[in-house]
Enzyme design. Structure first.
Site, short mmCIF file in Angstrom:
data_model
loop_
_atom_site.label_atom_id
_atom_site.label_comp_id
_atom_site.label_asym_id
_atom_site.label_seq_id
_atom_site.Cartn_x
_atom_site.Cartn_y
_atom_site.Cartn_z
N LYS A 1 1.43 -4.44 -13.50
CA LYS A 1 0.91 -4.23 -14.58
C LYS A 1 1.35 -4.79 -16.20
O LYS A 1 0.33 -4.93 -16.92
CB LYS A 1 -0.18 -2.91 -14.03
CG LYS A 1 -0.59 -2.94 -12.85
CD LYS A 1 -1.09 -1.00 -13.03
CE LYS A 1 -1.43 -1.35 -10.96
NZ LYS A 1 -2.43 0.30 -11.18
N GLY B 1 4.22 -4.09 -6.40
CA GLY B 1 3.06 -3.75 -7.10
C GLY B 1 3.02 -3.10 -8.47
O GLY B 1 2.75 -4.41 -9.31
N SER B 2 2.30 -1.62 -8.66
CA SER B 2 2.01 -1.50 -10.16
C SER B 2 2.89 -1.55 -11.35
O SER B 2 2.65 -2.06 -12.58
CB SER B 2 1.77 -0.44 -10.43
OG SER B 2 0.03 0.23 -8.63
N THR B 3 4.27 -1.84 -10.85
CA THR B 3 4.53 -2.15 -12.22
C THR B 3 4.99 -3.68 -12.43
O THR B 3 4.90 -4.73 -13.96
CB THR B 3 6.41 -2.40 -11.66
OG1 THR B 3 6.38 -3.81 -10.64
CG2 THR B 3 6.70 -1.35 -11.11
#
Length: 483
Positions: free
Chosen positions: A216, A212-214
């Site tokens: 990014k 997920g957004s980790t």
């Protein structure tokens, strides 16, 4: 001597010679292979003929041996706080083999490693006194992780950014290795195999899932390293909402009111703006993102700590829409908690990744070192300036953004939350992620952490990286800084 007797004599002589050749072949060339064969009962008898060596945490053994009653296997393995350390030790079972450190260092722990033997032992084949395995695990960090995960299904890893030493590694639900260490533990073994939560799987190392957004953080690093943006405070070219290239699918942000349109990387990390990182991945192209991911450790087939970790994957052969989704840690991107801890560890360490390891030394029975894991094995992943900027942005995430639950008084804390989709059309409960680092402002002590909560039993609307994973990371970091 008549012809018949002569022929019979020659035939008998040839048979004797054949038997001698065969016996010599078996005892000489094939002896080791036969001795090491998993079906050779004598090997198992020898393995458990004496107390096993120990796996040691902070100077104290977390394993032991117990004399059995009856049977030809004299000793069996025991564990102190087995569930707490199962993800580190693994199990050593008379019936089902050995895993984790028990498996990697089996020859040292049962005394059959040639390095343990003196010249007389090598000549006579005598079994030597077993050796010991000294880990890098900190009991306070390990306990903090285990208690904070509690009944959640998930995993956590903590490591020292400067040395790569793994300070804590927990996978839940856990199990007690003592209950399957003997030969009459079939019911306990079957219960573990049938458990749908798979307690025997080390989720910290062996179960890569969508980060997920980790992820990014990896895309942000690629954007800075490749000059897509000059700093974390330069405005980006990122429309909100963002339509995936060559599709009519609109990628929206979790917080519709967040200032994500053309946001800087700092603001985009603070509010976890999907549009910014999806667009950045497309602008960079999948090859540059992959190169960055691989530099952090993705797609490494032989990542041994010394237990081998499953590869974390950044996919190839994607179209632009899929590349956009990969930029927010979705599509076919997968990562283990170890991998995400490595990402944060490299950023905390000025852009250099110290090789993760959870064994400091292996010794013989007298304490003489047989092998030692160095703390100076490191590679540069990003420039120091890039790491510094991303740390600053991660601090903003904790101080002003989505990672508020990771704050620690007296420490610099930076992090990144993630809520990863799970199942077709996100039909299953999402995964809650948090990866972070902390540095004590007085002592300079540092730690990097990654946590995933696969399932906490919470309602879908309550699943978030900050709500579920960040408090676990906070407790682990606090324990590490108090060492």
């Amino acid at each position: 001597m008549n012809k018949t007797i002569r022929r019979a004599s020659v035939f008998c002589l040839l048979m004797v010679l054949a038997l001698l050749v065969r016996a010599t072949w078996v005892q000489g060339y094939e002896a080791k292979a036969l001795a090491d064969d998993e079906h050779n009962r004598r090997k198992t008898i020898a393995q458990y003929a004496q107390p096993l060596g120990d796996i040691i945490v902070a100077g104290s053994p977390v394993t032991g041996s117990k004399e059995t009653t009856g049977g030809d296997l004299r000793y069996k393995r025991t564990y102190t706080q087995g569930e707490l350390y199962a993800a580190v030790t693994g199990y050593s079972s008379q019936a089902y083999g050995a895993t984790q450190l028990e498996g990697v260092y089996g020859d040292v722990l049962d005394g059959t490693d040639d390095r343990l033997k003196n010249p007389k032992d090598l000549l006579t084949g005598e079994q030597a006194t077993p050796g010991n395995v000294l880990t890098t695990i900190d009991p306070g960090v390990q306990k903090a992780a285990y208690e904070a995960l509690g009944d959640d299904k998930g995993a956590a890893v903590a490591m020292d950014p400067k040395t790569g030493r793994i300070l804590g590694m927990v996978s839940t639900p856990s199990y007690d290795p003592s209950k399957i260490s003997g030969t009459a533990d079939g019911d306990a073994w079957k219960a573990l195999l049938d458990d749908e939560d798979k307690p025997l799987v080390n989720r910290a190392l062996r179960q890569p899932l969508a980060p997920g957004s980790t992820f990014k953080l990896v895309v942000a690093a690629a954007a800075l390293e490749n000059g897509l943006y000059g700093s974390v405070d330069e405005r980006t070219d990122s429309p909100d909402p963002y339509t995936l290239p060559n599709t009519s699918t609109v990628l929206r942000n979790e917080n519709a009111s967040a200032p994500c349109a053309n946001a800087t990387l700092r603001t985009a990390l603070q509010y976890s703006c999907n549009n910014v990182f999806a667009k950045a991945a497309v602008d960079l192209g999948q090859d540059k993102v992959k190169n960055m991911a691989d530099a952090f450790g993705f797609d490494t087939e032989k990542l041994d700590v010394p237990v081998r970790a499953a590869p974390s994957v950044y996919p190839t052969g994607m179209d632009e829409a899929q590349t956009a989704l990969s930029g927010i840690g979705q599509f076919e991107v997968t990562a283990t908690p170890l991998q995400m801890a490595m990402v944060t560890s490299a950023l905390a360490n000025g852009g250099e990744l110290a090789a993760p390891h959870m064994v400091s030394r292996v010794t013989d029975g007298d304490g003489t070192t047989l092998e030692e894991s160095g703390d100076d094995d490191r590679e540069r992943v990003v420039e120091e300036s890039t790491a510094k900027q991303l740390r600053s942005a991660m601090v903003t995430v904790v101080e002003e953004g989505t990672g508020a639950n990771a704050r620690i008084p007296g420490a610099e804390v930076g992090g990144k939350t993630g809520t990863a989709q799970n199942g077709v059309d996100n039909s299953n409960t999402p995964y809650a992620w948090f990866t972070s680092y902390a540095k004590d402002r007085e002592s300079g002590e540092e730690v990097a952490v990654a946590v995933i909560v696969e399932d906490s039993g919470s309602a879908r609307s309550e699943v978030s990286g900050n709500g579920l994973a960040a408090p676990i990371a906070q407790k682990m970091m606090k324990a590490a800084l108090e060492r």
